[in-house]
Design a protein around this motif. Structure first.
Motif, PDB file in Angstrom:
ATOM      1  N   ALA A 137       0.866  -1.181   0.000  1.00  0.00           N
ATOM      2  CA  ALA A 137       0.000   0.000   0.000  1.00  0.00           C
ATOM      3  C   ALA A 137       0.902   1.229   0.000  1.00  0.00           C
ATOM      4  CB  ALA A 137      -0.920   0.001   1.213  1.00  0.00           C
ATOM      5  N   HIS A 138       0.418   2.314  -0.599  1.00  0.00           N
ATOM      6  CA  HIS A 138       1.291   3.466  -0.839  1.00  0.00           C
ATOM      7  C   HIS A 138       0.805   4.737  -0.154  1.00  0.00           C
ATOM      8  CE1 HIS A 138       3.807   1.310  -3.578  1.00  0.00           C
ATOM      9  NE2 HIS A 138       2.820   1.026  -4.393  1.00  0.00           N
ATOM     10  N   PRO A 156       6.403   4.567  -0.134  1.00  0.00           N
ATOM     11  CA  PRO A 156       6.196   5.732  -0.998  1.00  0.00           C
ATOM     12  C   PRO A 156       5.673   5.331  -2.377  1.00  0.00           C
ATOM     13  CG  PRO A 156       8.331   5.849   0.096  1.00  0.00           C
ATOM     14  CD  PRO A 156       7.789   4.476   0.355  1.00  0.00           C
ATOM     15  N   MET A 157       4.839   6.169  -2.956  1.00  0.00           N
ATOM     16  CA  MET A 157       4.427   5.934  -4.335  1.00  0.00           C
ATOM     17  C   MET A 157       5.671   5.845  -5.216  1.00  0.00           C
ATOM     18  SD  MET A 157       1.284   5.585  -5.558  1.00  0.00           S
ATOM     19  CE  MET A 157       1.068   6.498  -7.091  1.00  0.00           C
ATOM     20  N   GLY A 173       5.452   1.780   8.475  1.00  0.00           N
ATOM     21  CA  GLY A 173       6.078   2.534   7.404  1.00  0.00           C
ATOM     22  C   GLY A 173       7.400   1.969   6.927  1.00  0.00           C
ATOM     23  N   PHE A 174       7.653   2.175   5.627  1.00  0.00           N
ATOM     24  CA  PHE A 174       8.939   1.886   5.008  1.00  0.00           C
ATOM     25  C   PHE A 174       9.528   3.190   4.499  1.00  0.00           C
ATOM     26  CE2 PHE A 174       9.507  -2.785   3.634  1.00  0.00           C
ATOM     27  CZ  PHE A 174       8.947  -3.255   4.807  1.00  0.00           C
ATOM     28  N   GLY A 175      10.847   3.287   4.557  1.00  0.00           N
ATOM     29  CA  GLY A 175      11.529   4.460   4.043  1.00  0.00           C
ATOM     30  C   GLY A 175      11.967   4.298   2.604  1.00  0.00           C
ATOM     31  N   ASP A 209      -1.821  -2.516  -3.679  1.00  0.00           N
ATOM     32  CA  ASP A 209      -1.443  -1.271  -4.378  1.00  0.00           C
ATOM     33  C   ASP A 209      -2.361  -0.104  -3.999  1.00  0.00           C
ATOM     34  OD1 ASP A 209       0.373   0.088  -5.982  1.00  0.00           O
ATOM     35  OD2 ASP A 209       0.095  -1.249  -7.677  1.00  0.00           O
ATOM     36  N   PHE A 210      -3.151  -0.273  -2.947  1.00  0.00           N
ATOM     37  CA  PHE A 210      -4.068   0.767  -2.503  1.00  0.00           C
ATOM     38  C   PHE A 210      -3.284   1.993  -2.005  1.00  0.00           C
ATOM     39  CE2 PHE A 210      -6.538   2.813   0.868  1.00  0.00           C
ATOM     40  CZ  PHE A 210      -7.758   2.995   0.243  1.00  0.00           C
ATOM     41  N   PRO A 211      -3.763   3.199  -2.227  1.00  0.00           N
ATOM     42  CA  PRO A 211      -4.967   3.583  -2.963  1.00  0.00           C
ATOM     43  C   PRO A 211      -4.716   3.913  -4.430  1.00  0.00           C
ATOM     44  CG  PRO A 211      -4.172   5.451  -1.723  1.00  0.00           C
ATOM     45  CD  PRO A 211      -3.210   4.324  -1.445  1.00  0.00           C
TER      46      PRO A 211
END
Length: 333
Positions: free
Chosen positions: A7-8, A71-72, A109-111, A292-294
């Motif tokens: 998810a992004h 992050p997207m 979260g991922f960086g 892959d939301f949103p």
């Protein structure tokens, strides 16, 4: 329990004094959405991308207990000057940590790091861990160079040492043999396969045996490629015991499928037959829920295709949340 590992997010804003090459987020008249402007990218981002309360609300509505937020992918701009890339990464990472602090049990979260400068990317990993982020998202290639190239080994070795998970997101690159319209479809599958293969063939999987890596979209075509590699390694079909004298590329140590089963793969393959195959080949202990939301809508209900396979209890629990715990290196409640 259901954990969505793909998810992004997008930051709501960027510093007013940011370099000109930074993204911008412009308000949309009469709407809570904002428009991301970044080079050639023009993307209308709904408020769920950057509003924690909206994220939690929509996750609960779809039956998702926890989201892993990365992050997207358009933010993974490795063509920026290294210093600007590091500044951008730090801004996005700070936003991610703040967003996830709203409810750490539901938002993980991922960086991101500037992979165009391997030394800077490697050095930034400790700060990512110290900020409470559980891993790092990277693209499937760095300016056209495979992530399995030996120049990136120090980065992966440090991530392994720090216990950080890696999420490899397929990043399309222009290919002369396919039209531009294939960038978001076929090329994503090619990129995933190249990335996973490169980690095996480049030696990273061997040298970093405890590295926890997941690939978006089940690493594209990789699950259909690796049985051929297995055949050339073993000289046999159907993963039967190897016959080295009949093999073309037999080596001592793990087989191609052994290496493939060290990785994790998300379930975004869009068809129950494809998902069944990936589970059968790689194991129910290797799959993670992804949506892959949103950027894309979730299935209704979430993980509908997985549920339609009517897996046995342990297999379903593995894919729905236990594998996510192993990949993240943490217990989820």
């Amino acid at each position: 329990m259901l954990v969505d590992t793909h998810a992004h997010l997008l930051p709501r804003d960027y510093p007013a004094d940011a370099p000109e090459c930074f993204p911008r987020m412009e308000a949309v008249d009469g709407d809570t959405a904002r428009t991301l402007l970044f080079g050639s990218v023009r993307f209308r981002a709904k408020d769920v991308f950057f509003d924690a309360e909206r994220r939690i609300e929509q996750a609960a509505a779809s039956g998702v207990d926890t989201e892993v937020l990365t992050p997207m992918p358009p933010l993974l701009r490795y063509d920026l000057p290294a210093g600007d890339g590091l500044s951008l990464a730090r801004h996005v990472n700070e936003f991610t940590a703040t967003l996830c602090a709203t409810d750490p049990s539901r938002l993980i979260g991922f960086g991101m790091v500037p992979m165009q400068d391997v030394d800077a990317a490697t050095a930034e990993l400790a700060a990512i861990r110290d900020a409470g982020l559980r891993g790092v998202e990277i693209a499937s290639n760095v300016l056209g160079v495979s992530i399995g190239d030996e120049r990136f080994l120090p980065f992966f070795a440090e991530a392994e040492r720090l216990g950080l998970a890696i999420f490899v997101h397929a990043m399309p690159v222009q290919m002369d043999r396919l039209p531009a319209s294939a960038m978001g479809t076929y090329v994503v599958g090619i990129e995933g396969a190249l990335a996973a293969s490169s980690l095996i063939l480049g030696g990273t999987a061997d040298k970093c045996p405890d590295l926890r890596v997941s690939f978006s979209h089940a690493a594209g075509g990789f699950p259909l490629m690796v049985p051929r590699a297995q055949y050339f390694w073993s000289g046999t079909w159907n993963e039967e015991p190897p016959v080295p004298e009949r093999a073309v590329a037999h080596t001592d140590g793990p087989s191609p499928l052994d290496y493939a089963r060290r990785f994790y793969y998300d379930t975004m393959v869009f068809d129950r037959r494809a998902l069944r195959y990936v589970i059968d080949l790689l194991g129910d202990d290797r799959l993670l829920i992804g949506s892959d939301f949103p950027a894309m809508p979730r299935e209704v209900p979430a993980a509908r295709t997985l549920l339609s396979l009517e897996l046995a209890g342990e297999a379903l629990e593995n894919i729905s949340h236990r594998n996510a715990q192993r990949w993240l290196g943490m217990e989820l409640t």
